[in-house]
Design a protein around this motif. Sequence first.
Motif, short mmCIF file in Angstrom:
data_model
loop_
_atom_site.label_atom_id
_atom_site.label_comp_id
_atom_site.label_asym_id
_atom_site.label_seq_id
_atom_site.Cartn_x
_atom_site.Cartn_y
_atom_site.Cartn_z
N ARG A 26 0.82 -1.21 0.00
CA ARG A 26 0.00 0.00 0.00
C ARG A 26 0.86 1.25 0.00
N ALA A 27 2.01 1.18 0.67
CA ALA A 27 2.89 2.35 0.74
C ALA A 27 3.38 2.77 -0.64
N VAL A 28 3.56 1.81 -1.54
CA VAL A 28 4.02 2.13 -2.89
C VAL A 28 2.95 2.89 -3.67
N GLY A 180 14.72 -10.41 0.93
CA GLY A 180 15.62 -10.89 1.96
C GLY A 180 14.90 -10.83 3.31
N ASN A 181 15.55 -11.33 4.35
CA ASN A 181 14.93 -11.30 5.67
C ASN A 181 14.54 -9.89 6.11
N SER A 182 15.34 -8.91 5.72
CA SER A 182 15.06 -7.53 6.13
C SER A 182 13.73 -7.06 5.55
N GLN A 183 13.44 -7.42 4.30
CA GLN A 183 12.18 -7.00 3.70
C GLN A 183 11.00 -7.74 4.31
N TRP A 184 11.18 -9.03 4.59
CA TRP A 184 10.10 -9.77 5.25
C TRP A 184 9.83 -9.19 6.63
N ARG A 185 10.90 -8.84 7.35
CA ARG A 185 10.72 -8.22 8.68
C ARG A 185 9.96 -6.91 8.57
N ASN A 186 10.30 -6.14 7.55
CA ASN A 186 9.67 -4.85 7.37
C ASN A 186 8.16 -4.99 7.17
N ILE A 187 7.76 -5.99 6.37
CA ILE A 187 6.34 -6.23 6.15
C ILE A 187 5.67 -6.69 7.45
N SER A 191 3.33 -3.73 8.72
CA SER A 191 2.05 -3.87 8.04
C SER A 191 1.47 -5.26 8.32
N PRO A 192 0.88 -5.46 9.50
CA PRO A 192 0.37 -6.78 9.89
C PRO A 192 -0.61 -7.38 8.89
N ALA A 193 -1.48 -6.55 8.31
CA ALA A 193 -2.46 -7.07 7.36
C ALA A 193 -1.77 -7.61 6.11
N GLU A 194 -0.75 -6.92 5.64
CA GLU A 194 -0.03 -7.39 4.46
C GLU A 194 0.81 -8.62 4.79
N TRP A 195 1.30 -8.69 6.01
CA TRP A 195 2.03 -9.89 6.44
C TRP A 195 1.11 -11.10 6.45
N GLU A 196 -0.10 -10.93 6.95
CA GLU A 196 -1.07 -12.01 6.95
C GLU A 196 -1.38 -12.44 5.52
N ASP A 197 -1.43 -11.49 4.62
CA ASP A 197 -1.70 -11.76 3.21
C ASP A 197 -0.61 -12.64 2.60
N VAL A 198 0.67 -12.30 2.83
CA VAL A 198 1.75 -13.07 2.21
C VAL A 198 1.89 -14.45 2.86
N VAL A 199 1.61 -14.54 4.16
CA VAL A 199 1.64 -15.84 4.83
C VAL A 199 0.56 -16.76 4.25
N GLU A 200 -0.62 -16.22 4.01
CA GLU A 200 -1.71 -17.00 3.41
C GLU A 200 -1.35 -17.43 1.99
N PHE A 201 -0.75 -16.53 1.23
CA PHE A 201 -0.36 -16.85 -0.14
C PHE A 201 0.71 -17.94 -0.16
N ASP A 202 1.67 -17.82 0.74
CA ASP A 202 2.74 -18.82 0.83
C ASP A 202 2.16 -20.21 1.06
#
Length: 293
Positions: A26-28, A180-187, A191-202
Amino acid sequence: MLALSAQGILPKVDYAIFADTGWEPRAVYSHLDRLEREIARPAGIPVLRVSSGNIRNDALDPDHRFASMPLYVLNKDGNPGMTRRQCTGEYKIKPIKKKVREILGYPYPTRIPKGVFVEQWVGISTDEFHRAKDADVKYMRNRHPLIDLGWSRSDCIRYLASLGLADTPKSSCLGCPFHGNSQWRNIRDNSPAEWEDVVEFDAAIRKGNARANATGNRLLGEAFLHRSRVPLSEVPIDHVTAAEWAAMQQELTESGPDLEELEELEQGVFDGCSPWACRGEVEPVQDDFGLAS
């Protein structure tokens, strides 16, 4: 490059093109709106948004042809593998070329006459000058203004900061396997909602994309977003990798960034993906803008 053009430091471009995969943070999208409102529009530079669809939805749609993402695979025999990367070409380069053809007045499959072309600016800095390449079609000719100016990534960061754009986010799919790990950490942390999104997609792509499964072309192993080939929800992403430390040390050595710049490095500011420089190939950092004149 867009700001440099808008300020008259570089020649004024005719267009800026943003290739939207449909799955950017969303930030982009917020940043793109701001660039258009505060920089491009006052300078009279149209920002064109192009797309070939939503990469996330397409991957999970059994009825949709899907250009594969570079997923990490763990085969049944325990050996690692990787699926082909077709996403950059399909979701970024293809729609940009389509729009360029329209701008020139020769939409596909119309033949473009010899000598008709756009000059396309590619945001490769001096740090990655060896990545500067010619275009693969005659109707686009690449130019690399940052290299012409002698600007490094640190120079770009300082310039953005001077414009009040120090918080410029990296453009890449939320679930890009090249994070990288840094980008995953940043999400995860910001951005908890976007983190939940990528975990579900994975979890959803464990057997590969839905189209391949529907046609009987299932993976022989299991697919993952993280290079460890472990479910994203279980990966110890707080671990700072050797590559992260090496990147920070390189920046310290070559330009001596201040505290704010170092913090940006630690957060993975140089993670990103663009049409002409995919991070997966250790390509340079740039936004998803194609600037043509």
